[in-house]
Design a protein around this motif. Structure first.
Motif, PDB file in Angstrom:
ATOM      1  N   LYS A 103       0.833  -1.206   0.000  1.00  0.00           N
ATOM      2  CA  LYS A 103       0.000   0.000   0.000  1.00  0.00           C
ATOM      3  C   LYS A 103       0.866   1.254   0.000  1.00  0.00           C
ATOM      4  O   LYS A 103       1.877   1.329   0.668  1.00  0.00           O
ATOM      5  CB  LYS A 103      -0.915   0.005   1.216  1.00  0.00           C
ATOM      6  CG  LYS A 103      -1.910   1.161   1.229  1.00  0.00           C
ATOM      7  CD  LYS A 103      -2.862   1.059   2.406  1.00  0.00           C
ATOM      8  CE  LYS A 103      -3.839   2.229   2.419  1.00  0.00           C
ATOM      9  NZ  LYS A 103      -4.790   2.158   3.558  1.00  0.00           N
ATOM     10  N   ARG A 104       0.423   2.246  -0.779  1.00  0.00           N
ATOM     11  CA  ARG A 104       1.134   3.530  -0.839  1.00  0.00           C
ATOM     12  C   ARG A 104       0.419   4.532   0.057  1.00  0.00           C
ATOM     13  O   ARG A 104      -0.778   4.783  -0.094  1.00  0.00           O
ATOM     14  CB  ARG A 104       1.141   4.049  -2.278  1.00  0.00           C
ATOM     15  CG  ARG A 104       1.959   5.326  -2.440  1.00  0.00           C
ATOM     16  CD  ARG A 104       3.427   5.009  -2.539  1.00  0.00           C
ATOM     17  NE  ARG A 104       4.222   6.195  -2.794  1.00  0.00           N
ATOM     18  CZ  ARG A 104       4.888   6.867  -1.866  1.00  0.00           C
ATOM     19  NH1 ARG A 104       4.835   6.478  -0.600  1.00  0.00           N
ATOM     20  NH2 ARG A 104       5.615   7.906  -2.180  1.00  0.00           N
ATOM     21  N   TYR A 105       1.136   5.103   1.023  1.00  0.00           N
ATOM     22  CA  TYR A 105       0.580   6.102   1.949  1.00  0.00           C
ATOM     23  C   TYR A 105       1.053   7.486   1.503  1.00  0.00           C
ATOM     24  O   TYR A 105       2.106   7.965   1.924  1.00  0.00           O
ATOM     25  CB  TYR A 105       1.033   5.817   3.377  1.00  0.00           C
ATOM     26  CG  TYR A 105       0.528   4.498   3.929  1.00  0.00           C
ATOM     27  CD1 TYR A 105      -0.719   4.417   4.542  1.00  0.00           C
ATOM     28  CD2 TYR A 105       1.297   3.344   3.836  1.00  0.00           C
ATOM     29  CE1 TYR A 105      -1.192   3.213   5.059  1.00  0.00           C
ATOM     30  CE2 TYR A 105       0.842   2.140   4.340  1.00  0.00           C
ATOM     31  CZ  TYR A 105      -0.407   2.075   4.942  1.00  0.00           C
ATOM     32  OH  TYR A 105      -0.875   0.888   5.437  1.00  0.00           O
ATOM     33  N   ARG A 106       0.262   8.121   0.672  1.00  0.00           N
ATOM     34  CA  ARG A 106       0.676   9.414   0.120  1.00  0.00           C
ATOM     35  C   ARG A 106       0.592  10.537   1.149  1.00  0.00           C
ATOM     36  O   ARG A 106       1.134  11.623   0.929  1.00  0.00           O
ATOM     37  CB  ARG A 106      -0.173   9.744  -1.109  1.00  0.00           C
ATOM     38  CG  ARG A 106      -0.005   8.708  -2.209  1.00  0.00           C
ATOM     39  CD  ARG A 106      -0.616   9.152  -3.509  1.00  0.00           C
ATOM     40  NE  ARG A 106      -0.472   8.115  -4.522  1.00  0.00           N
ATOM     41  CZ  ARG A 106       0.621   7.907  -5.249  1.00  0.00           C
ATOM     42  NH1 ARG A 106       1.677   8.692  -5.058  1.00  0.00           N
ATOM     43  NH2 ARG A 106       0.683   6.947  -6.139  1.00  0.00           N
ATOM     44  N   ASP A 107      -0.112  10.296   2.256  1.00  0.00           N
ATOM     45  CA  ASP A 107      -0.187  11.303   3.321  1.00  0.00           C
ATOM     46  C   ASP A 107       1.035  11.251   4.232  1.00  0.00           C
ATOM     47  O   ASP A 107       1.079  11.975   5.241  1.00  0.00           O
ATOM     48  CB  ASP A 107      -1.455  11.101   4.148  1.00  0.00           C
ATOM     49  CG  ASP A 107      -2.714  11.378   3.350  1.00  0.00           C
ATOM     50  OD1 ASP A 107      -2.627  12.138   2.372  1.00  0.00           O
ATOM     51  OD2 ASP A 107      -3.781  10.822   3.689  1.00  0.00           O
ATOM     52  N   TYR A 108       1.992  10.393   3.905  1.00  0.00           N
ATOM     53  CA  TYR A 108       3.209  10.256   4.716  1.00  0.00           C
ATOM     54  C   TYR A 108       4.439  10.528   3.846  1.00  0.00           C
ATOM     55  O   TYR A 108       5.173   9.610   3.484  1.00  0.00           O
ATOM     56  CB  TYR A 108       3.292   8.865   5.335  1.00  0.00           C
ATOM     57  CG  TYR A 108       2.317   8.630   6.461  1.00  0.00           C
ATOM     58  CD1 TYR A 108       2.713   8.747   7.791  1.00  0.00           C
ATOM     59  CD2 TYR A 108       0.996   8.299   6.184  1.00  0.00           C
ATOM     60  CE1 TYR A 108       1.814   8.526   8.819  1.00  0.00           C
ATOM     61  CE2 TYR A 108       0.083   8.079   7.216  1.00  0.00           C
ATOM     62  CZ  TYR A 108       0.503   8.199   8.530  1.00  0.00           C
ATOM     63  OH  TYR A 108      -0.386   7.990   9.550  1.00  0.00           O
TER      64      TYR A 108
ATOM     65  N   VAL B  21       9.616   8.697  14.341  1.00  0.00           N
ATOM     66  CA  VAL B  21      10.271   8.832  13.035  1.00  0.00           C
ATOM     67  C   VAL B  21      10.309   7.481  12.325  1.00  0.00           C
ATOM     68  O   VAL B  21      10.032   7.378  11.119  1.00  0.00           O
ATOM     69  CB  VAL B  21      11.698   9.394  13.194  1.00  0.00           C
ATOM     70  CG1 VAL B  21      12.455   9.329  11.866  1.00  0.00           C
ATOM     71  CG2 VAL B  21      11.661  10.816  13.716  1.00  0.00           C
ATOM     72  N   GLU B  22      10.634   6.433  13.068  1.00  0.00           N
ATOM     73  CA  GLU B  22      10.717   5.090  12.497  1.00  0.00           C
ATOM     74  C   GLU B  22       9.366   4.650  11.921  1.00  0.00           C
ATOM     75  O   GLU B  22       9.290   4.132  10.798  1.00  0.00           O
ATOM     76  CB  GLU B  22      11.176   4.098  13.570  1.00  0.00           C
ATOM     77  CG  GLU B  22      11.291   2.668  13.075  1.00  0.00           C
ATOM     78  CD  GLU B  22      11.642   1.693  14.194  1.00  0.00           C
ATOM     79  OE1 GLU B  22      11.427   0.488  14.003  1.00  0.00           O
ATOM     80  OE2 GLU B  22      12.124   2.147  15.256  1.00  0.00           O
ATOM     81  N   LEU B  23       8.277   4.848  12.686  1.00  0.00           N
ATOM     82  CA  LEU B  23       6.947   4.447  12.231  1.00  0.00           C
ATOM     83  C   LEU B  23       6.503   5.278  11.027  1.00  0.00           C
ATOM     84  O   LEU B  23       5.867   4.764  10.096  1.00  0.00           O
ATOM     85  CB  LEU B  23       5.939   4.585  13.377  1.00  0.00           C
ATOM     86  CG  LEU B  23       6.136   3.628  14.556  1.00  0.00           C
ATOM     87  CD1 LEU B  23       5.189   3.971  15.702  1.00  0.00           C
ATOM     88  CD2 LEU B  23       5.930   2.182  14.116  1.00  0.00           C
ATOM     89  N   TRP B  24       6.832   6.564  11.064  1.00  0.00           N
ATOM     90  CA  TRP B  24       6.457   7.443   9.953  1.00  0.00           C
ATOM     91  C   TRP B  24       7.171   6.991   8.660  1.00  0.00           C
ATOM     92  O   TRP B  24       6.533   6.858   7.609  1.00  0.00           O
ATOM     93  CB  TRP B  24       6.828   8.883  10.278  1.00  0.00           C
ATOM     94  CG  TRP B  24       6.403   9.860   9.221  1.00  0.00           C
ATOM     95  CD1 TRP B  24       7.009  10.068   8.013  1.00  0.00           C
ATOM     96  CD2 TRP B  24       5.279  10.743   9.245  1.00  0.00           C
ATOM     97  NE1 TRP B  24       6.344  11.014   7.283  1.00  0.00           N
ATOM     98  CE2 TRP B  24       5.272  11.452   8.015  1.00  0.00           C
ATOM     99  CE3 TRP B  24       4.286  11.017  10.183  1.00  0.00           C
ATOM    100  CZ2 TRP B  24       4.306  12.403   7.708  1.00  0.00           C
ATOM    101  CZ3 TRP B  24       3.327  11.974   9.874  1.00  0.00           C
ATOM    102  CH2 TRP B  24       3.342  12.655   8.652  1.00  0.00           C
ATOM    103  N   GLU B  25       8.468   6.765   8.763  1.00  0.00           N
ATOM    104  CA  GLU B  25       9.229   6.402   7.565  1.00  0.00           C
ATOM    105  C   GLU B  25       8.851   5.021   7.054  1.00  0.00           C
ATOM    106  O   GLU B  25       8.971   4.741   5.855  1.00  0.00           O
ATOM    107  CB  GLU B  25      10.731   6.484   7.848  1.00  0.00           C
ATOM    108  CG  GLU B  25      11.217   7.909   8.045  1.00  0.00           C
ATOM    109  CD  GLU B  25      12.723   8.028   8.001  1.00  0.00           C
ATOM    110  OE1 GLU B  25      13.409   7.001   8.186  1.00  0.00           O
ATOM    111  OE2 GLU B  25      13.216   9.161   7.788  1.00  0.00           O
TER     112      GLU B  25
ATOM    113  N   LYS C 270       7.956   4.798   3.151  1.00  0.00           N
ATOM    114  CA  LYS C 270       8.670   3.921   2.213  1.00  0.00           C
ATOM    115  C   LYS C 270       7.754   2.894   1.567  1.00  0.00           C
ATOM    116  O   LYS C 270       8.131   2.255   0.577  1.00  0.00           O
ATOM    117  CB  LYS C 270       9.803   3.187   2.938  1.00  0.00           C
ATOM    118  CG  LYS C 270      10.941   4.067   3.403  1.00  0.00           C
ATOM    119  CD  LYS C 270      11.986   3.238   4.141  1.00  0.00           C
ATOM    120  CE  LYS C 270      13.135   4.095   4.659  1.00  0.00           C
ATOM    121  NZ  LYS C 270      14.134   3.283   5.396  1.00  0.00           N
ATOM    122  N   SER C 271       6.580   2.706   2.122  1.00  0.00           N
ATOM    123  CA  SER C 271       5.663   1.672   1.646  1.00  0.00           C
ATOM    124  C   SER C 271       5.140   1.998   0.248  1.00  0.00           C
ATOM    125  O   SER C 271       4.837   3.145  -0.075  1.00  0.00           O
ATOM    126  CB  SER C 271       4.486   1.535   2.616  1.00  0.00           C
ATOM    127  OG  SER C 271       3.544   0.604   2.135  1.00  0.00           O
TER     128      SER C 271
END
Length: 523
Positions: free
Chosen positions: A312-317, A333-337, A341-342
């Motif tokens: 899945k692509r998370y365009r809001d991230y 930061v780790e969870l956000w990235e 990257k997904s």
């Protein structure tokens, strides 16, 4: 020359903060470029990780299936392991043999005369060596060839030095001096002899000596015959014997007790009084395990590829800026990235095309094997699972696989490992035959995928000019440099404006102070 900056002394305002706040809005385009660059870098790394998985699987196929001999699993048994042990190699035939051992191979040995009143610490000068001597020694090697080397001995060398030089030479001989018996023992590390006559030839001997032959004069080794039967050389070790045995009624000799005949490695351990039965056969269970391992690794590969193109692509991230990272914890930061990257390879055409071709590789018929119904993977009992979500993973019907192996193991091996070519109609370009086995087809397809990915994402050794994402990265970096220069100009303009304002306020304050002073004197 950089303009002098006036930081709010006259106005009382925090000019630094005002400029920084104004520049935050101006930097928005730059942040977007940095985010774009980060996405390109993540995408490049994701492609390279895919290429690593493909290369690892390709290497596995090369190591285990490229040749039919590496695919075949054989087993061999001996009725008397204490006398003859056996190991089946991939090239062995299914057979039953009998072997009788009449003589084991032995290494040549030799013992010097007694060196009176000597020890390892005794110098050769004490035993009569007055000058340096060069001695060429010849020794029989394991490959059946005699090798020679020149060794140098000096009067200051001790007997321990002699032993050391013999052991460290390239002649593959062993030497030991016994302080108790005062004798030097020498033996060849290789067993066997090349002597086929009644003449007792030395397997280790002195060929020439420039100076004193210390092995004759000091150690008292006797005179013998060289490898050609010529007499008069100092014999250091002889008596080597070849292994003698009778295999299926045929008398044979080997220089070593370990040898290979018809794909079976024999190791002779003892002379036998009765024949030993040796049987070689195809190890079906081992071959099934090997095919099972292939299916497992294939499923792991396409599982990883399918995960990437379905991610899945998370365009809001979008990628975080440095300022944003400072305001977050390391875990945040780790969870956000992780989400940022997904999906970077979601629906990727290179991977989709490669997966589609790999499925065709698996289920197309292998030409050139002949009739018998064993020339496709499905006829070996290997098919795709019925679950659509599995993305083409393989499952094994073990009963059908074993039946195919028992029916014709050679055709099973060819279906998987056969080397072949693709033939095409010269007029239409359509494929008329494909004699490549399943493994070669998969390897060819994966190499094509890896080449296409390298064109897209390069390799660590590539420059940015050598792949398309690299060119995009270079373009973004050029744009970043342009924007940074533009921002420097804007920031300088802001500072010029605020500095001019400060200077104007300062002049107004000075004038006001002057006028107040004048009024004060007039009163």
């Amino acid at each position: 020359m950089e303009m002098m900056r006036v930081g709010g002394l006259a106005s009382g305002m925090d000019i630094d903060k005002l400029v920084n706040d104004l520049m935050k809005a101006e930097r928005a385009p730059l942040n977007k470029l940095y985010q774009k660059k980060q996405i390109f870098e993540w995408q490049r790394d994701a492609y390279r990780e895919i290429n690593k998985k493909l290369a690892d699987f390709d290497q596995y196929l090369f190591d285990h299936f490229t040749l039919s001999s590496t695919f075949y699993q054989k087993t061999a048994t001996s009725s008397n392991e204490a006398a003859v042990s056996v190991k089946a190699l991939g090239s062995s035939y299914d057979s039953t043999n009998t072997i009788t051992v009449s003589q084991l191979a032995m290494a040549a040995t030799g013992v010097s005369g007694e060196v009176g009143n000597a020890s390892l610490a005794t110098k050769l000068s004490e035993k009569g060596l007055a000058a340096e001597t060069k001695i060429t020694i010849v020794a029989l090697q394991a490959n059946g060839v005699y090798k020679e080397e020149e060794l140098t001995f000096s009067p200051n060398d001790t007997i321990a030095d002699v032993v050391k030089k013999l052991n460290q030479s390239s002649l593959n001989i062993n030497a030991i001096f016994d302080d108790g018996s005062k004798k030097l023992g020498i033996s060849a590390r290789a067993t066997g002899t090349l002597d086929s006559t009644d003449v007792d030839k030395a397997e280790v001997y002195v060929k020439t000596a420039t100076g004193d032959d210390i092995f004759a004069t000091i150690f008292g080794f006797g005179i013998g015959n060289d490898q050609n039967g010529n007499s008069g050389v100092t014999s250091l070790a002889n008596g080597g014997k070849n292994a003698k045995f009778t295999l299926n009624g045929l008398e044979m000799e080997r220089q070593s007790n370990t040898f290979t005949i018809n794909g079976i490695e024999y190791t002779l351990k003892a002379v036998t009084s009765t024949p030993v039965t040796v049987a070689s056969s195809t190890d079906m269970d081992a071959m099934i395990s090997k095919i099972e391992e292939f299916v497992k690794k294939y499923n792991e590969l396409i599982g990883a590829l399918n995960d990437k193109i379905r991610e899945k692509r998370y365009r809001d991230y979008p990628p975080l800026t440095d300022e944003q990272k400072k305001e977050m914890t390391e875990k945040q930061v780790e969870l956000w990235e992780e989400k940022a990257k997904s999906g970077l390879l979601r629906g990727d055409s290179i991977i989709l095309t490669g997966l589609s071709q790999m499925r065709r590789d698996l289920y197309s018929r292998v030409d050139g094997i002949g009739s018998n119904g064993i020339d496709t993977l499905s006829e070996l009992g290997i098919t795709t699972t019925s679950e659509i979500s599995s993305g083409g993973k393989l499952v094994i019907n073990y009963d059908k696989l074993r039946k195919a192996l028992e029916s014709d193991v050679d055709k099973v091996a060819k279906t998987l490992t056969q080397n072949g070519v693709v033939s095409k109609d010269p007029n239409t370009g359509q494929v008329t035959s494909d004699t490549r086995g399943i493994v070669q087809r998969l390897r060819d397809t994966m190499k094509g995928m890896m080449t296409n990915i390298e064109k897209k994402a390069g390799k660590p050794t590539y420059t940015e000019n050598q792949y398309s994402l690299g060119l995009q990265l270079r373009d973004v970096e050029d744009r970043i440099s342009d924007v940074q220069r533009h921002l420097q100009d804007i920031e300088s303009r802001y500072w010029r404006q605020f500095t001019a304002m400060e200077q104007a306020i300062q002049r107004a304050n000075q004038q006001s102070a002057f006028l107040m002073g004048q009024f004060g004197r007039g009163m």
